[in-house]
Scaffold this motif. Structure first.
Motif, PDB file in Angstrom:
ATOM      1  N   ASN A 609      47.916  36.723  44.371  1.00 43.87           N
ATOM      2  CA  ASN A 609      48.419  35.599  43.499  1.00 43.87           C
ATOM      3  C   ASN A 609      47.241  34.321  43.849  1.00 43.87           C
ATOM      4  N   TYR A 610      46.418  34.412  44.533  1.00 45.27           N
ATOM      5  CA  TYR A 610      45.548  33.304  44.924  1.00 45.27           C
ATOM      6  C   TYR A 610      44.280  33.772  45.624  1.00 45.27           C
ATOM      7  N   SER A 705      56.336  27.686  43.975  1.00 41.28           N
ATOM      8  CA  SER A 705      55.258  27.299  42.954  1.00 41.28           C
ATOM      9  C   SER A 705      54.945  25.810  43.006  1.00 41.28           C
ATOM     10  N   LYS A 755      50.317  26.421  38.314  1.00 40.73           N
ATOM     11  CA  LYS A 755      50.332  27.088  37.136  1.00 40.73           C
ATOM     12  C   LYS A 755      49.177  28.158  37.084  1.00 40.73           C
ATOM     13  N   ASN A 756      49.364  29.245  36.457  1.00 40.65           N
ATOM     14  CA  ASN A 756      48.538  30.421  36.534  1.00 40.65           C
ATOM     15  C   ASN A 756      46.958  29.969  36.071  1.00 40.65           C
ATOM     16  N   ASN A 757      46.049  30.543  36.666  1.00 37.88           N
ATOM     17  CA  ASN A 757      44.450  30.448  36.370  1.00 37.88           C
ATOM     18  C   ASN A 757      43.948  28.912  36.599  1.00 37.88           C
ATOM     19  N   ILE A 826      44.382  29.849  41.437  1.00 40.80           N
ATOM     20  CA  ILE A 826      45.878  30.506  41.433  1.00 40.80           C
ATOM     21  C   ILE A 826      45.958  31.680  40.256  1.00 40.80           C
ATOM     22  N   LYS A 827      46.542  32.602  40.438  1.00 43.10           N
ATOM     23  CA  LYS A 827      46.236  33.900  39.776  1.00 43.10           C
ATOM     24  C   LYS A 827      47.666  34.225  39.095  1.00 43.10           C
ATOM     25  N   THR A 828      47.776  34.990  38.040  1.00 43.51           N
ATOM     26  CA  THR A 828      48.794  35.326  37.259  1.00 43.51           C
ATOM     27  C   THR A 828      49.850  36.282  38.181  1.00 43.51           C
ATOM     28  N   ASP A 829      50.959  35.923  37.787  1.00 38.55           N
ATOM     29  CA  ASP A 829      52.302  36.508  38.798  1.00 38.55           C
ATOM     30  C   ASP A 829      51.874  36.269  40.099  1.00 38.55           C
ATOM     31  N   PHE A 830      51.665  34.882  40.557  1.00 39.61           N
ATOM     32  CA  PHE A 830      51.406  34.669  41.980  1.00 39.61           C
ATOM     33  C   PHE A 830      52.577  34.793  42.704  1.00 39.61           C
TER      34      PHE A 830
END
Length: 833
Positions: A609-610, A705, A755-757, A826-830
């Protein structure tokens, strides 16, 4: 003040050489005329050269006649005027003498005589006269000049040496007056005036010299009295010259003529001061050379008294034989004893200052003068009795004299060689051993020991020390400190002295003497300095306990050469120490770099996730920048990005301390803000006052988060989110500047939702551009533009491009400034990580 000190030594030496050649030419011309071309022809007439009547183009007046001489037998009387000789008109006394000298022994001449109002002629037979008195005083003058050149060229900047040189010049010129040089120079001529001026200067010079040597007499108004000693006789000289140029016969001429003898009192005063000095000196070693001079002065004074008070009034006009003139030879004891003291005891700063060939030339010239005198004696006493065989006998005698001259000259040359070079073989051997062994010594301590031992053996000096410039060469000083003085002589051995004149002599009377902490009985100190370019590396200091000991030019050159080689060897030793130090430093740096790198976490971390990508200049060199990632059991992790004050190892050590305290504080304090407060309290109270630390703490809570960020005067982080770049202003002041009362209110905390990405950038960079301008917001704008215009799919490539971009902007600061960048994506579904 000795103004000679401010004149370059080479300039004074050139002056001495020019004046010496000038003096030799004037006296030498007269000597050659007396010996070869114009040997003295006598008619038993005595002329008063100073009488103005003898310079009026009206003949010459007879002053005296030798009793029983040829002119008296011819019927001439005192007061008669000689108008012609062999039909040649006699205008003045100079023409009379020049004409008479052209005739040979036994020639009969016709004189036209005027007595009152009557003219008549007589015939007179002339004869050649061996002018022994002239040769005695000529040799006396040459002897003085010989000694004075040796002394003058040895130490021209020393007052006693320069005075002695001038004394020798005045003697060489002036004694021609006493010896009858007027017969060959002519009265009132250029050469005669030089002789007369030399005669005038001799008396004040000898008084001034003996007021300075061997003991300097200080008395009130000395600086005014010394000039008066010179002004009085010189004034009389110019007055006489002015009056005689107008051929006046008034009473002024008579008064000044007799006043001209007043400076003779200076001569006796000078000798009196020398006698007083001799008895004041109690050290028997110092008195040895003075005793020899003392004996010479007594013998010489007897010779002078005989000449002035016995020979001149009672003998000179009655006897032409050589024997009554022989006692005047005692005057030669003065230059002979001075020569002996100069060559044996090296008085007057002399030593063997002239090279072997120059001394031999002088000795040869003296021998030539002696043999010319012998030849004239033989010619006047023996050869004229051989009639037609005279030329054959003269040729035979010349051959014998040439053989004797060659034999005696070779013997003297051998003696000079033995005297001057008595220690040359030993010195050469020791010097070769020293230079050959130097390359094998690597340690400065060994070089200094060999140097000191060599000098002691070369010159038989017991006390030799080495001084190293500790400020410039601490490594050398520390390695050979046992041979150094613990005092500073930089103010004594100055830069200009080191550059132009590598050795100085300091006597006990010098104010600087005490700075050298001399051991007991030290009388002189020699300093031979060495170094590179204009930087003084060190000096060799020689303590001398013999007053008379002065190094010859050869010995001085040898010491200077040894100093040069020693300086080069010590420079090599210094380079070796520097190399060792450099290698040790590089080794320590390598260890420190390894330790520092071990304290920094992996620069690339990839999770589900990161993703983290970091760059730190400490991976290539030691720096004060650092970052750290501290993980907690609940899934949180704390990112630390900091910059400590300073560079190199001190900054790295400070960094490790701060990192340790941060890790410790993170265990007990839950928020970045509280951690920063605790860190500042420790840094402000425990660290040095000039310690400065900036920091950004970011607590990433993956489960909830969010990220909590707090800063202490550090570069503001950046957040790239949905192609939009934001500046996260953390505020605060650097830790270590203020105590908690002022520091804590400045600390703030920001909470940002993850947040994602989204991509976070934390960094350290240079505080100023290469041209000295503050980077400020320009860096933020440049980095913001960079982040906005570059894709974020590959975080590692983004990191590399970002670092290259910053270094290109900073130009040459890449090697002068530290740089740390940390990118977190930060990645998706972290939340499932």
């Amino acid at each position: 003040m000795n103004y000679l000190k401010i004149i370059p030594e080479n300039t004074l030496k050139l002056f001495i050489i020019i004046i010496s050649v000038y003096t030799l030419l004037l006296s030498g011309v007269i000597f050659l005329k007396a010996s070869l071309t114009d040997s003295l022809t006598m008619d038993d007439v005595f002329i008063d050269y100073s009488n103005p009547l003898n310079h009026r183009n009206m003949g010459v007046v007879i002053w005296e006649l030798r009793p029983g001489g040829n002119t008296e037998k011819a019927g001439l009387m005192k007061g008669d005027v000689i108008l012609k000789i062999n039909n040649y008109n006699i205008r003045d006394v100079n023409q009379y003498r020049n004409l008479l000298n052209q005739y040979e022994a036994g020639d009969t001449l016709e004189y036209l005589i005027k007595r009152k109002n009557e003219n008549f002629t007589v015939t007179i037979q002339v004869y050649k006269y061996f002018h022994l008195i002239f040769y005695i005083f000529s040799l006396l003058g040459f002897g003085f000049l010989f000694n004075s050149i040796i002394v003058g060229l040895s130490k021209p900047n020393e007052l006693t040496s320069f005075l002695f040189f001038l004394l020798g010049v005045s003697a060489c010129l002036g004694f021609n007056i006493f010896g009858g040089g007027i017969y060959y120079s002519g009265y009132g001529s250029f050469i005669f005036n030089n002789f007369w001026f030399g005669n005038v200067m001799f008396d004040p010079l000898i008084l001034h010299f003996f007021l300075t040597f061997p003991v300097k007499y200080e008395f009130p108004k000395r600086k005014y009295v010394i000039p008066i000693i010179y002004i009085f006789p010189v004034s009389l000289f110019f007055i006489n010259f002015f009056i005689s140029s107008f051929n006046t016969g008034n009473i002024i001429f008579t008064i000044t003529y007799f006043l001209g003898y007043v400076p003779f009192s200076f001569l006796f005063l000078g000798i009196l001061f020398f006698v007083i000095s001799y008895f004041r000196i109690k050290d028997e070693e110092k008195k040895k050379p003075l005793k020899i001079i003392f004996i010479g002065l007594i013998l010489g004074l007897i010779g002078f008294l005989y000449y002035f008070f016995v020979f001149n009034p009672y003998i000179s006009s009655n006897y032409t034989s050589v024997l009554p003139r022989v006692p005047a030879l005692l005057v030669l004891a003065i230059p002979v004893t001075f020569s002996y003291s100069i060559l044996k005891y090296k008085i007057l700063h002399s030593g063997y200052s002239l090279k072997r060939n120059i001394i031999i030339i002088f000795v040869s010239l003296i021998l030539i003068l002696i043999f010319l005198i012998i030849f004239n004696i033989l010619s006047s006493l023996i050869f004229k009795h051989f009639g037609q065989q005279e030329k054959l006998i003269i040729l035979f005698a010349v051959l014998i004299l040439i053989f004797l001259f060659d034999f005696i000259n070779k013997a003297i040359r051998k003696k000079i060689d033995n005297k001057l070079l008595r220690n040359t073989a030993l010195q050469k051997k020791l010097y070769l051993e020293f230079t050959e062994s130097l390359p094998y010594f690597k340690r400065a301590d060994d070089i200094s020991e060999k140097l000191i031992t060599t000098i002691k053996n070369l010159f038989r000096i017991d006390n030799v020390k080495l001084w190293i410039n500790r400020d410039e060469y601490p490594l050398l000083y520390n390695e050979i400190k046992n041979y150094n003085f613990i005092f500073n002589i930089r103010n004594v051995v100055k830069k200009d002295l080191f550059k132009n004149n590598p050795h100085i002599i300091i006597s006990k009377s010098d104010k600087l003497f005490s700075q050298f902490n001399p051991p007991p009985d030290t009388l002189k100190i020699y300093i031979f300095s060495f170094g590179k370019k204009d930087v003084l590396t060190g000096s060799i200091i020689l303590y001398i306990n013999e007053y008379e000991m002065i190094f010859s030019d050869t010995e001085t050159e040898l010491l200077e050469t040894i100093s040069y080689h020693s300086g080069a060897a010590l420079e090599n030793a210094r380079l070796r120490l520097e190399e060792i130090k450099k290698l040790r430093f590089e080794e320590e740096m390598e260890i420190a770099k390894h330790i520092q790198n071990s304290l920094i976490p992996k620069i690339d971390i990839i999770g589900k996730n990161y993703e983290i990508s970091a760059y730190n200049s400490g991976s290539d060199s030691i720096s004060g920048d650092f970052f750290d990632i501290i993980r907690f059991d609940d899934g949180k992790f704390l990112l630390v990005v900091a910059d400590t004050s300073g560079k190199g190892i001190p900054a790295a050590l400070l960094m490790s301390k701060v990192q340790s305290i941060t890790r410790f504080a993170a265990k007990y304090y839950l928020t970045p803000k509280e951690i920063l407060k605790e860190l500042n309290k420790n840094i402000y109270s425990e660290f040095e006052k000039n310690t400065r630390v900036t920091m950004v703490l970011s607590l990433f809570d993956i489960i909830n988060s969010k990220v909590t960020i707090s800063g202490a005067g550090h570069n503001h982080p950046l957040l790239l989110e949905n192609n939009s770049l934001k500046l996260i202003e953390t505020g605060g002041i650097a830790m270590g500047i203020e105590n908690e009362k002022f520091f804590n209110p400045e600390i703030s905390e920001k909470i940002i939702t993850l947040k994602n990405n989204s991509v976070f950038l934390f960094y350290n960079c240079a505080s100023s551009e290469p041209n000295g301008k503050i980077i400020g917001d320009n860096v933020f704008k440049l980095i913001m533009n960079f982040m906005q215009n570059h894709p974020t799919d590959d975080l590692k490539i983004l990191q590399q491009n970002l670092v290259n971009f910053v270094y290109k902007y900073m130009q040459d600061s890449k090697y002068n400034e530290d740089l740390t960048t940390v990118l977190i994506k930060i990645k998706t579904d972290f939340r499932n990580d």
